[in-house]
Design an enzyme around this catalytic site. Structure first.
Site, PDB file in Angstrom:
ATOM      1  N   GLY A 207      10.812  -6.794   7.831  1.00 10.60           N
ATOM      2  CA  GLY A 207      10.836  -7.414   9.156  1.00 10.60           C
ATOM      3  C   GLY A 207      10.875  -6.408  10.278  1.00 10.60           C
TER       4      GLY A 207
ATOM      5  N   TYR B  73      -3.307   4.641  13.438  1.00 11.51           N
ATOM      6  CA  TYR B  73      -1.937   5.091  13.613  1.00 11.51           C
ATOM      7  C   TYR B  73      -1.935   6.467  14.262  1.00 11.51           C
ATOM      8  CZ  TYR B  73      -1.132   1.354  10.197  1.00 11.51           C
ATOM      9  OH  TYR B  73      -1.105   0.156   9.525  1.00 11.51           O
TER      10      TYR B  73
ATOM     11  N   GLY C  47      12.274  -3.594  10.193  1.00  9.30           N
ATOM     12  CA  GLY C  47      13.562  -2.905  10.208  1.00  9.30           C
ATOM     13  C   GLY C  47      14.767  -3.796  10.396  1.00  9.30           C
TER      14      GLY C  47
ATOM     15  N   GLY D 260      19.321  -0.315   9.456  1.00  8.81           N
ATOM     16  CA  GLY D 260      18.836   0.618  10.471  1.00  8.81           C
ATOM     17  C   GLY D 260      18.821   0.063  11.875  1.00  8.81           C
TER      18      GLY D 260
ATOM     19  N   SER E 149      17.500  -4.551   7.359  1.00  4.59           N
ATOM     20  CA  SER E 149      18.047  -3.283   6.877  1.00  4.59           C
ATOM     21  C   SER E 149      19.271  -2.956   7.711  1.00  4.59           C
ATOM     22  CB  SER E 149      17.008  -2.154   7.000  1.00  4.59           C
ATOM     23  OG  SER E 149      16.856  -1.763   8.352  1.00  4.59           O
TER      24      SER E 149
END
Length: 312
Positions: A192, A41, A194, A199, A197
């Protein structure tokens, strides 16, 4: 409740380090005690962020990171490498970046098809004996590979994508095998990525350089179809008196899996954390699963952190 830190400064568009650090510290101040990252990351930048934010609070958290694709110190990525030599090499910078002398849970991020899993896990078991890591985890491997690995050294955790949008582990023997062997299961992308949600309601909610734009499920036609499915979950959540994200996370909890939802924002952390207090009855769990039938979900989950090729 746990936190997947990947999106705090990797893959999901521009980030604010000050806000990410504040979110990490808020997480530990509230109820989060398990934080997941990986050398991939950034690469490395996510581990470094966690080290800066929480290095002085090391005893308050369980840290998980992963030996991923072979990555040079300058960030050049060469691909999967599960050789004992690389696993031993990769552990050292992760310890340094996280600001700790021991990693609580160290995953093999993806099995290397060129290296027997026994050799990779054997190297990780040496790190346990040396006190550099406490427990061993695997990510996105088959039930067969899980058994082979567990025969070398006890595997503490399996991590796979799991959500109302991705339920493969319930049907391919992975969850059954983990239960049989006493291996905990951890779900990445439990919302999933985002979609489950508030968002992300439109593709315009994603930054131009957000890596999700390259995921098949986020292609314009696929996204529109999948959002229509989420509207069914919204109606169930409204009836329960919770948000879509909370209901989606409560469903993962109810399946005996630990979700590691990611967020950069403190208010979302609080919303997600409240999901741990929502108990879904069997009828509601079945209703939620029926709301997102696999036959109606559009697009594969290939892309960020998703499996590519065989795990053998």
């Amino acid at each position: 409740m746990s936190l997947g830190a990947m999106g705090m400064n990797a893959f999901y568009g521009p980030s604010d380090e000050k806000e990410s650090i504040a979110a990490l510290q808020h997480a530990v101040d509230s109820v989060v005690s398990f934080i997941d990252t990986a050398e991939a990351y950034g690469p490395f930048t996510n581990e470094k962020l966690i080290g800066r934010a929480l290095g002085h609070r090391r005893d308050e958290v369980t840290l998980a990171t992963k030996a991923s694709a072979e990555t040079d110190d300058d960030g050049t990525v060469h691909g999967r490498n599960g050789t004992p030599a690389y696993i031993r090499h990769a552990c050292e910078p992760s310890l340094r970046h996280l600001g700790t002398d021991v990693i609580d849970l160290y995953y093999l991020h993806r099995a290397d098809p060129a290296v027997p899993i026994e050799e990779s896990v054997g190297a990780m078991s040496e790190l346990v004996r040396e006190g550099k890591i406490r427990h061993i985890g695997l990510s996105e491997v088959s039930a067969t590979t899980m058994r082979r690995a567990h025969a070398v050294h006890p595997i503490a955790a399996m991590q796979s994508e799991f959500s109302l949008f991705a339920r493969d582990i319930l049907h391919n023997e992975e969850k059954v095998t983990a239960n049989e062997l006493g291996i905990g299961f951890v779900a990445f992308s439990p919302l999933g990525r985002g979609v489950l949600s508030d968002g992300i309601r439109r593709l315009d909610d994603l930054a131009p350089d957000d890596a999700r734009r390259g995921v098949p499920r986020f292609a314009p036609s696929a996204f529109a179809a999948n959002r229509r499915l989420v509207e069914r979950v919204e109606r169930i959540a409204e009836r329960i008196g919770a948000t879509v994200a909370q209901v989606a996370l409560a469903w993962v909890f109810a399946e005996g899996v630990v979700p590691i939802p990611g967020t950069r924002h403190r208010e979302r952390l609080d919303e997600n954390a409240a999901a741990a207090g929502i108990m879904l009855d069997e009828a509601t769990r079945r209703e939620l699963a029926r709301a997102l039938p696999a036959t109606e979900i559009v697009g594969s989950r290939d892309g960020i952190d998703a499996p590519t090729g065989t795990d053998r």
